[in-house]
Design a protein around this motif. Structure first.
Motif, PDB file in Angstrom:
ATOM      1  N   MET A   1       0.814  -1.178   0.000  1.00 41.05           N
ATOM      2  CA  MET A   1       0.000   0.000   0.000  1.00 41.05           C
ATOM      3  C   MET A   1       0.869   1.256   0.000  1.00 41.05           C
ATOM      4  O   MET A   1       0.535   2.223  -0.676  1.00 41.05           O
ATOM      5  CB  MET A   1      -0.927  -0.016   1.195  1.00 41.05           C
ATOM      6  N   ARG A   2       1.944   1.198   0.734  1.00 45.81           N
ATOM      7  CA  ARG A   2       2.823   2.375   0.757  1.00 45.81           C
ATOM      8  C   ARG A   2       3.430   2.602  -0.629  1.00 45.81           C
ATOM      9  O   ARG A   2       3.568   3.730  -1.064  1.00 45.81           O
ATOM     10  CB  ARG A   2       3.918   2.200   1.800  1.00 45.81           C
ATOM     11  N   ARG A   3       3.776   1.523  -1.331  1.00 44.34           N
ATOM     12  CA  ARG A   3       4.315   1.679  -2.686  1.00 44.34           C
ATOM     13  C   ARG A   3       3.261   2.289  -3.595  1.00 44.34           C
ATOM     14  O   ARG A   3       3.559   3.146  -4.413  1.00 44.34           O
ATOM     15  CB  ARG A   3       4.760   0.331  -3.242  1.00 44.34           C
ATOM     16  N   ALA A   4       2.015   1.849  -3.448  1.00 49.19           N
ATOM     17  CA  ALA A   4       0.934   2.422  -4.253  1.00 49.19           C
ATOM     18  C   ALA A   4       0.786   3.914  -3.960  1.00 49.19           C
ATOM     19  O   ALA A   4       0.515   4.702  -4.860  1.00 49.19           O
ATOM     20  CB  ALA A   4      -0.368   1.682  -3.995  1.00 49.19           C
ATOM     21  N   GLN A   5       0.962   4.302  -2.710  1.00 50.67           N
ATOM     22  CA  GLN A   5       0.903   5.726  -2.368  1.00 50.67           C
ATOM     23  C   GLN A   5       2.056   6.478  -3.020  1.00 50.67           C
ATOM     24  O   GLN A   5       1.863   7.543  -3.597  1.00 50.67           O
ATOM     25  CB  GLN A   5       0.943   5.912  -0.845  1.00 50.67           C
ATOM     26  N   THR A   6       3.246   5.911  -2.938  1.00 47.92           N
ATOM     27  CA  THR A   6       4.422   6.544  -3.535  1.00 47.92           C
ATOM     28  C   THR A   6       4.266   6.687  -5.044  1.00 47.92           C
ATOM     29  O   THR A   6       4.634   7.705  -5.626  1.00 47.92           O
ATOM     30  CB  THR A   6       5.690   5.724  -3.216  1.00 47.92           C
ATOM     31  N   GLY A   8       1.536   7.055  -6.558  1.00 46.65           N
ATOM     32  CA  GLY A   8       0.401   7.912  -6.867  1.00 46.65           C
ATOM     33  C   GLY A   8      -0.858   7.153  -7.233  1.00 46.65           C
ATOM     34  O   GLY A   8      -1.815   7.729  -7.735  1.00 46.65           O
ATOM     35  N   ARG A   9      -0.882   5.846  -6.970  1.00 42.54           N
ATOM     36  CA  ARG A   9      -2.067   5.050  -7.298  1.00 42.54           C
ATOM     37  C   ARG A   9      -3.064   4.996  -6.149  1.00 42.54           C
ATOM     38  O   ARG A   9      -4.228   4.709  -6.347  1.00 42.54           O
ATOM     39  CB  ARG A   9      -1.663   3.620  -7.675  1.00 42.54           C
ATOM     40  N   LEU A  10      -2.605   5.268  -4.964  1.00 44.30           N
ATOM     41  CA  LEU A  10      -3.448   5.260  -3.775  1.00 44.30           C
ATOM     42  C   LEU A  10      -3.397   6.646  -3.169  1.00 44.30           C
ATOM     43  O   LEU A  10      -2.336   7.281  -3.136  1.00 44.30           O
ATOM     44  CB  LEU A  10      -2.927   4.222  -2.777  1.00 44.30           C
ATOM     45  N   ASP A  13      -3.412  10.350   1.613  1.00 44.78           N
ATOM     46  CA  ASP A  13      -3.904  10.559   2.971  1.00 44.78           C
ATOM     47  C   ASP A  13      -4.457   9.283   3.607  1.00 44.78           C
ATOM     48  O   ASP A  13      -4.920   9.308   4.736  1.00 44.78           O
ATOM     49  CB  ASP A  13      -4.977  11.649   2.983  1.00 44.78           C
ATOM     50  N   VAL A  14      -4.384   8.145   2.911  1.00 47.34           N
ATOM     51  CA  VAL A  14      -4.909   6.888   3.438  1.00 47.34           C
ATOM     52  C   VAL A  14      -3.900   6.274   4.411  1.00 47.34           C
ATOM     53  O   VAL A  14      -2.725   6.120   4.090  1.00 47.34           O
ATOM     54  CB  VAL A  14      -5.202   5.899   2.287  1.00 47.34           C
ATOM     55  N   LEU A  50     -10.656   3.908  -2.800  1.00 41.07           N
ATOM     56  CA  LEU A  50      -9.287   4.175  -2.345  1.00 41.07           C
ATOM     57  C   LEU A  50      -8.411   4.821  -3.387  1.00 41.07           C
ATOM     58  O   LEU A  50      -7.500   5.560  -3.071  1.00 41.07           O
ATOM     59  CB  LEU A  50      -8.628   2.858  -1.927  1.00 41.07           C
ATOM     60  N   LEU A  51      -8.671   4.496  -4.638  1.00 41.37           N
ATOM     61  CA  LEU A  51      -7.782   4.930  -5.705  1.00 41.37           C
ATOM     62  C   LEU A  51      -8.088   6.347  -6.161  1.00 41.37           C
ATOM     63  O   LEU A  51      -9.213   6.820  -6.075  1.00 41.37           O
ATOM     64  CB  LEU A  51      -7.895   3.987  -6.899  1.00 41.37           C
TER      65      LEU A  51
END
Length: 56
Positions: A1-6, A8-10, A13-14, A50-51
């Motif tokens: 999930m953190r990679r998805a945030q990095t 820009g896919r997630l 602020d999640v 989420l996305l």
């Protein structure tokens, strides 16, 4: 999930820990409510929430 945030896919602020709790709780609720199944449409809705808009 953190990679998805990095990537820009997630949404940034999640909180991943809270996210897991939300997903587990939503699925558990559906499992104890027979008229509301855990199906692909439901799973897609959870993920879409989420996305970022442009990723789905």
């Amino acid at each position: 999930m953190r990679r998805a945030q990095t990537d820009g896919r997630l949404r940034p602020d999640v909180d991943p820990e809270v996210l897991v709790d939300q997903l587990r709780g939503a699925c558990h609720h559906r499992l104890v409510t027979p008229s509301r199944p855990v199906n692909e449409e439901f799973a897609d809705s959870l993920v879409a929430n989420l996305l970022r808009e442009n990723c789905f």
